[in-house]
Design a protein around this motif. Structure first.
Motif, PDB file in Angstrom:
ATOM      1  N   GLN A 179       0.830  -1.206   0.000  1.00 31.34           N
ATOM      2  CA  GLN A 179       0.000   0.000   0.000  1.00 31.34           C
ATOM      3  C   GLN A 179       0.862   1.252   0.000  1.00 31.34           C
ATOM      4  N   ARG A 180       2.027   1.196   0.612  1.00 31.66           N
ATOM      5  CA  ARG A 180       2.948   2.339   0.553  1.00 31.66           C
ATOM      6  C   ARG A 180       3.374   2.606  -0.902  1.00 31.66           C
ATOM      7  N   VAL A 181       3.537   1.535  -1.673  1.00 31.96           N
ATOM      8  CA  VAL A 181       3.853   1.722  -3.090  1.00 31.96           C
ATOM      9  C   VAL A 181       2.695   2.433  -3.793  1.00 31.96           C
ATOM     10  N   GLY A 182       1.473   2.016  -3.461  1.00 30.98           N
ATOM     11  CA  GLY A 182       0.303   2.673  -4.046  1.00 30.98           C
ATOM     12  C   GLY A 182       0.244   4.151  -3.706  1.00 30.98           C
ATOM     13  N   ILE A 183       0.598   4.482  -2.461  1.00 26.77           N
ATOM     14  CA  ILE A 183       0.601   5.890  -2.054  1.00 26.77           C
ATOM     15  C   ILE A 183       1.734   6.643  -2.750  1.00 26.77           C
ATOM     16  N   ALA A 184       2.902   6.017  -2.837  1.00 25.11           N
ATOM     17  CA  ALA A 184       4.023   6.653  -3.533  1.00 25.11           C
ATOM     18  C   ALA A 184       3.672   6.916  -4.990  1.00 25.11           C
ATOM     19  N   ARG A 185       2.963   6.001  -5.607  1.00 23.77           N
ATOM     20  CA  ARG A 185       2.543   6.171  -7.005  1.00 23.77           C
ATOM     21  C   ARG A 185       1.630   7.386  -7.165  1.00 23.77           C
ATOM     22  N   ALA A 186       0.825   7.668  -6.117  1.00 17.94           N
ATOM     23  CA  ALA A 186      -0.017   8.867  -6.161  1.00 17.94           C
ATOM     24  C   ALA A 186       0.812  10.117  -5.871  1.00 17.94           C
ATOM     25  N   LEU A 187       1.696  10.043  -4.869  1.00 15.75           N
ATOM     26  CA  LEU A 187       2.466  11.223  -4.470  1.00 15.75           C
ATOM     27  C   LEU A 187       3.475  11.651  -5.536  1.00 15.75           C
ATOM     28  N   VAL A 188       3.957  10.698  -6.342  1.00 19.30           N
ATOM     29  CA  VAL A 188       4.950  11.046  -7.357  1.00 19.30           C
ATOM     30  C   VAL A 188       4.363  11.984  -8.406  1.00 19.30           C
ATOM     31  N   MET A 189       3.026  12.007  -8.505  1.00 21.88           N
ATOM     32  CA  MET A 189       2.371  12.908  -9.446  1.00 21.88           C
ATOM     33  C   MET A 189       2.326  14.341  -8.918  1.00 21.88           C
ATOM     34  N   GLU A 190       2.790  14.518  -7.674  1.00 19.45           N
ATOM     35  CA  GLU A 190       2.824  15.837  -7.016  1.00 19.45           C
ATOM     36  C   GLU A 190       1.443  16.508  -7.039  1.00 19.45           C
ATOM     37  N   PRO A 191       0.418  15.785  -6.565  1.00 23.29           N
ATOM     38  CA  PRO A 191      -0.938  16.344  -6.591  1.00 23.29           C
ATOM     39  C   PRO A 191      -1.138  17.370  -5.486  1.00 23.29           C
ATOM     40  N   ASP A 192      -2.093  18.267  -5.704  1.00 20.56           N
ATOM     41  CA  ASP A 192      -2.483  19.107  -4.577  1.00 20.56           C
ATOM     42  C   ASP A 192      -3.773  18.596  -3.941  1.00 20.56           C
ATOM     43  N   VAL A 193      -4.427  17.593  -4.552  1.00 19.80           N
ATOM     44  CA  VAL A 193      -5.579  16.921  -3.945  1.00 19.80           C
ATOM     45  C   VAL A 193      -5.318  15.414  -3.980  1.00 19.80           C
ATOM     46  N   LEU A 194      -5.388  14.772  -2.805  1.00 17.04           N
ATOM     47  CA  LEU A 194      -5.221  13.322  -2.715  1.00 17.04           C
ATOM     48  C   LEU A 194      -6.540  12.706  -2.275  1.00 17.04           C
ATOM     49  N   LEU A 195      -7.046  11.768  -3.072  1.00 21.22           N
ATOM     50  CA  LEU A 195      -8.274  11.037  -2.754  1.00 21.22           C
ATOM     51  C   LEU A 195      -7.884   9.642  -2.299  1.00 21.22           C
ATOM     52  N   MET A 196      -8.362   9.229  -1.137  1.00 18.64           N
ATOM     53  CA  MET A 196      -7.988   7.926  -0.572  1.00 18.64           C
ATOM     54  C   MET A 196      -9.252   7.096  -0.346  1.00 18.64           C
ATOM     55  N   ASP A 197      -9.382   6.010  -1.126  1.00 20.63           N
ATOM     56  CA  ASP A 197     -10.574   5.174  -1.065  1.00 20.63           C
ATOM     57  C   ASP A 197     -10.296   3.934  -0.221  1.00 20.63           C
ATOM     58  N   GLU A 198     -10.669   3.989   1.053  1.00 24.08           N
ATOM     59  CA  GLU A 198     -10.460   2.858   1.973  1.00 24.08           C
ATOM     60  C   GLU A 198      -9.000   2.400   1.942  1.00 24.08           C
ATOM     61  N   ALA A 199      -8.091   3.352   1.944  1.00 24.90           N
ATOM     62  CA  ALA A 199      -6.680   3.044   1.702  1.00 24.90           C
ATOM     63  C   ALA A 199      -6.052   2.184   2.786  1.00 24.90           C
ATOM     64  N   PHE A 200      -6.619   2.167   3.987  1.00 28.60           N
ATOM     65  CA  PHE A 200      -6.014   1.412   5.086  1.00 28.60           C
ATOM     66  C   PHE A 200      -6.824   0.178   5.472  1.00 28.60           C
ATOM     67  N   SER A 201      -7.973  -0.035   4.826  1.00 25.08           N
ATOM     68  CA  SER A 201      -8.904  -1.064   5.307  1.00 25.08           C
ATOM     69  C   SER A 201      -8.413  -2.485   5.045  1.00 25.08           C
ATOM     70  N   ALA A 202      -7.559  -2.678   4.036  1.00 23.49           N
ATOM     71  CA  ALA A 202      -7.071  -4.029   3.733  1.00 23.49           C
ATOM     72  C   ALA A 202      -5.890  -4.435   4.612  1.00 23.49           C
ATOM     73  N   LEU A 203      -5.476  -3.535   5.519  1.00 18.73           N
ATOM     74  CA  LEU A 203      -4.298  -3.781   6.347  1.00 18.73           C
ATOM     75  C   LEU A 203      -4.718  -4.176   7.759  1.00 18.73           C
ATOM     76  N   ASP A 204      -3.814  -4.850   8.480  1.00 15.37           N
ATOM     77  CA  ASP A 204      -4.110  -5.131   9.883  1.00 15.37           C
ATOM     78  C   ASP A 204      -4.106  -3.819  10.664  1.00 15.37           C
ATOM     79  N   VAL A 205      -4.662  -3.844  11.871  1.00 10.42           N
ATOM     80  CA  VAL A 205      -4.894  -2.622  12.633  1.00 10.42           C
ATOM     81  C   VAL A 205      -3.601  -1.836  12.862  1.00 10.42           C
ATOM     82  N   LEU A 206      -2.556  -2.499  13.327  1.00 10.42           N
ATOM     83  CA  LEU A 206      -1.307  -1.796  13.651  1.00 10.42           C
ATOM     84  C   LEU A 206      -0.651  -1.207  12.409  1.00 10.42           C
TER      85      LEU A 206
END
Length: 430
Positions: free
Chosen positions: A144-171
């Motif tokens: 998921q960090r790769v997925g976020i990096a793929r979004a951040l590399v575009m240097e956006p000023d708006v980031l949309l996150m669709d359940e970005a943490f839900s597939a991960l364990d709690v910690l």
């Protein structure tokens, strides 16, 4: 005056169901994301939250209303808007570096500049040293960090996150959330605004400046709560716990236009995805100390160790069956619920079946249809077809699966998994 990064006015969206009829997913949605703001969007599955995000990302068009990005109409993907999906959506044959560079390559950025920006994004998200790794070599959190990096590399000023943490364990999810907030507070990226779609109420309170409650059928903003606390926030502080309690109350409150109807369903209504035995377990727990028949929903979530996405459908189902009532963020066991907990298994099944037929029109329709047949059985397909007239195919299948499971437990009808036939129980066969 704070600039509006994204603004939606009276936005609507419909999709065609299997029979060609239009199904309204979003209606009259008004929303604005301001410069310097994190907004969280909470709502049940199927309420149209992901569809709304895709409209803002320019991936699909709205059927009506206005969608503006920085004051200009949005007709397609904008370079200043990036999206992180729930599924990691990585190409398994590409390395971390190559996955992160994909968007830049599509924009025609030169290879040396792509590499520089990708390495910076990978370092920013804490994956330095893994540039040459393949997705299968990474943990879920790292993917998921790769997925976020793929979004951040575009240097956006708006980031949309669709359940970005839900597939991960709690910690892992909490750590990644904290890292994102650290990037935000440190202003190490060009991000000016973040919209987070979530099922996790605590996550929304810990991250957002505003929380929006999304209603279903059709999807629309039903309530808003501002979070006036500085970040970082203490999840155990009285202020945070109070806000979480308020959001539980907002999410379980009935919309004004439905209050008089309570939760009266139609044949093709969505049903809460609640397992019978989990419902019984929660009901039994409610009758024990320290609850004694009444519980604050956040405390019940802690005691059961269920996620919001697991607990809320259970409480909704208990309310639907008349075994408990929801009010102001609390759940209260009804007299029928008391009787149910005290009953033996046979009596529980009888009570459950009676309430199912009384409260769920689809179950009553299936039972009535079976009684009209000489052999007391029908294929599931006609009922699926009925549901598909109002729901997407996947939703229709889930609703039928739920109502079949409930009916089997309540001995209202049986189901043959080998041939997909729904049947009257032997005691009712004619």
């Amino acid at each position: 005056m704070t600039e509006k990064l994204i603004e939606l006015k009276n936005v609507g969206k419909s999709f065609r169901s299997a029979d060609g009829a239009a199904r309204t997913v979003l209606a009259g949605v008004d929303f604005a994301l301001a410069d310097g703001e994190i907004v969280a969007l909470l709502g049940q599955s199927g309420s149209g939250k992901s569809t709304l995000l895709r409209i803002m990302a320019g991936l699909i068009n709205a059927d009506g209303g206005d969608v503006n990005y920085r004051g200009q109409p949005l007709y397609g993907p904008a370079r200043g808007i990036a999206m992180v999906f729930q599924s990691f959506a990585l190409f398994p044959w590409l390395t971390v570096q190559q996955n992160v560079e994909l968007g830049l390559e599509a924009q025609g950025i030169a290879p040396t500049e792509r590499a520089r920006r990708a390495e910076a994004a990978i370092d920013m998200i804490g994956l330095s040293g893994f540039e040459g790794a393949l997705p299968r070599e990474l943990s879920g959190g790292m993917r998921q960090r790769v997925g976020i990096a793929r979004a951040l590399v575009m240097e956006p000023d708006v980031l949309l996150m669709d359940e970005a943490f839900s597939a991960l364990d709690v910690l892992t999810g909490e750590q990644l959330r904290d890292d994102m907030l650290e990037l935000w507070e440190g202003k190490t990226t060009p991000m000016k605004g973040i919209l987070v779609v979530s099922h996790n109420i605590e996550e929304a309170v810990m991250m957002a400046d505003r929380v929006l409650i999304f209603a279903s059928d059709p999807g629309r903003v039903r309530a808003e709560l501002r979070i006036p606390l500085p970040r970082p926030r203490d999840a155990d502080s009285p202020q945070v716990r109070s806000l979480i309690d308020q959001i539980y109350a907002l999410m379980t409150a009935k919309a004004p236009r439905r209050a008089a109807e309570e939760t009266r369903l139609t044949l093709a209504s969505r049903l809460p995805e609640a397992d019978v035995y989990r419902m019984e377990g929660v009901l039994e727990l409610l009758m024990e100390p320290p609850f004694h028949g009444r519980a604050d929903l956040p405390k019940l979530a802690e005691e059961t160790e269920l996620t919001d996405d697991e607990l809320l459908p259970v409480t909704e189902a208990l309310h639907l069956f008349g075994l408990a009532q929801l009010a102001h963020g609390d759940i209260v066991v009804t007299p029928l619920g008391h009787s149910y907990v005290d009953a033996d298994n046979t009596e529980r099944q009888r009570l459950f079946g009676e309430q199912l037929l009384a409260q769920v029109p689809l179950a009553a329709h299936i039972r009535h249809s079976l009684l009209q047949e000489n052999d007391g059985e029908l294929p599931e397909e006609p009922f699926l077809k009925l549901l598909r007239e109002s729901l997407h195919a996947e939703e229709a299948e889930q609703v039928l699966k739920t109502v079949i499971e409930w009916g089997r437990y309540g001995e209202v009808y049986e189901y043959n998994f080998h041939n997909g036939m729904i049947q009257l129980p032997d005691i009712d066969a004619v």
